[in-house]
Design an enzyme around this catalytic site. Structure first.
Site, mmCIF file in Angstrom:
data_model
loop_
_atom_site.group_PDB
_atom_site.id
_atom_site.type_symbol
_atom_site.label_atom_id
_atom_site.label_comp_id
_atom_site.label_asym_id
_atom_site.label_seq_id
_atom_site.Cartn_x
_atom_site.Cartn_y
_atom_site.Cartn_z
ATOM 1 C CG HIS A 357 -0.210 0.057 2.447
ATOM 2 N ND1 HIS A 357 0.276 1.127 3.105
ATOM 3 C CD2 HIS A 357 -0.011 -0.906 3.448
ATOM 4 C CE1 HIS A 357 0.883 0.861 4.417
ATOM 5 N NE2 HIS A 357 0.609 -0.264 4.546
ATOM 6 C CB CYS A 375 1.754 -3.584 5.108
ATOM 7 S SG CYS A 375 0.158 -4.216 5.705
#
Length: 451
Positions: A357, A375
């Protein structure tokens, strides 16, 4: 084409929004009922429908019981013409059927219902002038329970009609536990163009996946079928209805993120992408992965922030997605790892909450230090291209984190070796051939998409 499973297995698709899956955000009739095929003497003792040696044959025979509602229902005269064939249920509803060109054979074109009584009246004239007027009554099987298979790409995405990446497995999820996995697997089929090696693997008694031996070739067309209606899947559990799906495989998109280099190299159809938005990425997109730290959660659990190493498969894309540390156990607002925020351009790659992201708050760390909570952080110069390019089924391969992805976490199918994969089939599989094929398939070329 190769039809995978004609003799040993077959498969299925659709998707249930009602399936309950726990997801987190890491960084941000009777049991003894039997199906008798038409002509099976155990199903229809008088299957001839007339005197021994008569020219008229009706299936099922008189007073047959426990007939599968998916069985072939027909009337046939060897030498003569069928004048009229009428099949009705107990309510008088007529079942549709058709004659062949010379009216020697009539076949029902509608599937019957479970636990129903039917009457079949046939009149015919033999070539010798003999007249036939035969009535057979029979009943269909009464299931103990019914199950519906759902064909999907992942817990939230349907397979049917879409375009998916080269790592996309086929998921068949049954809404009831399957007792006879062999029977269920025989009802599933995968047809591919071009031929692709692949096999089934049961993860539990409800979920079975099919994947190729290697990544899919780009451009492959796939048809999946679950022909379960009328099939006993164990203990009197029958298929509720047949389902099918078609989809295709797009161009190969594979990204390899390395926790040591803090770079992510991207390959499209096997060729490395060297520039994104005019920026040189021959060394890889600068990223920041999960930090090598642990913290004790609210319930005493040990939380390891490292990203999982292994082959991840893209699942979903979100323009904006709320991420909170409470999803994995950190609820104390005084903790340096506490957060609750909206993240832009978030692409899920596991059920445990891993995404790649946009992370514009720590750009100076990209390519230098792993600082995330699990992440893959990407800067604004690259995230739009990544978000627009990668689709469900594409590959994000993470390396050198020291923590391995669980095969049940999202779509970790590629974490399982081929030998172990085929060991999870309910039916025998030749490890060198496409699952269930009757003749050897053309060998699939080495996957050029993996650098």
């Amino acid at each position: 084409m190769v039809r995978s499973g004609r003799s040993r297995l077959r498969i299925a698709a659709a998707f249930a929004l009602t399936v309950a899956v726990a997801l987190t955000s890491a960084c941000g009739g009777s049991a003894d009922a039997k199906w008798h095929s038409p002509g099976d003497s155990t199903a229809s003792p008088g299957a001839s429908g007339g005197p021994s040696g008569s020219a008229l044959t009706i299936s099922p025979g008189p007073n047959a019981k426990n007939v599968s509602p998916a069985a072939s229902i027909k009337a046939e005269i060897a030498a003569g013409t069928l004048t009229e064939v009428k099949l009705t249920n107990s309510a008088g509803k007529v079942v549709k059927g058709r004659y062949d060109a010379d009216k020697r054979t009539w076949t029902a074109t509608e599937k019957l219902g479970y636990n129903k009584a039917y009457t079949m009246k046939v009149t015919a004239t033999g070539d010798d002038g003999k007249q036939y007027d035969q009535t057979n009554k029979f009943t269909t099987v009464k299931p103990n329970n019914l199950t519906l298979p759902y064909l999907r790409a992942n817990y939230a995405v349907l397979l049917n009609g879409g375009t998916f990446g080269v790592g996309q497995p086929i998921t068949v999820w049954f809404d009831e536990p399957i007792k006879d996995k062999k029977a269920a697997q025989k009802a599933l089929s995968v047809t591919t163009d071009p031929p692709v090696y692949g096999a089934w693997h049961w993860f539990d008694n409800r979920e079975v996946h099919w994947r190729p031996k290697e990544y899919w070739p780009a451009g492959t067309k796939v048809t999946v079928k679950a022909n379960v209606y009328g099939k006993n899947l164990g203990g009197g559990l029958y298929g509720q209805e047949d389902v099918s799906a078609t989809f295709k495989i797009g161009e190969s998109h594979i990204a390899i993120a390395d926790a040591k280099t803090k770079r992510m190299k991207v390959y499209v159809d096997g060729k490395q992408v060297k520039k994104i938005n005019g920026r040189d990425v021959s060394a890889g997109i600068p990223v920041s992965l999960g930090k090598d730290q642990v913290e004790t959660g609210a319930n005493g659990e040990l939380i390891d922030f490292r990203t999982y190493s292994g082959v991840h498969v893209v699942m979903q894309k979100h323009q904006e997605y709320r991420m909170t540390s409470a999803s994995f156990g950190i609820t104390d607002k005084k903790s340096p790892n506490y957060y609750d925020t909206l993240i832009k351009k978030a692409v899920r790659i596991s059920n445990s909450g891993e995404f790649f992201h946009m992370a514009d708050w720590n750009i100076p760390q990209h390519g230098k230090v792993n600082t995330s909570h699990g992440c893959i952080n990407i800067g604004p110069a690259y995230i739009n291209w990544m978000f627009d390019t990668f689709r469900p089924g594409d590959i994000i391969d993470v390396k050198n984190t020291g923590k391995n992805l669980d095969p049940r976490d999202g779509l970790g199918d590629w974490q399982i070796s081929w030998k172990k994969w085929i060991a999870g089939s309910a039916l025998p599989v030749d490890p060198e051939l496409s699952e269930g094929t009757e003749t050897p398939a053309t060998p699939q070329p080495t996957n050029t998409a993996t650098p």
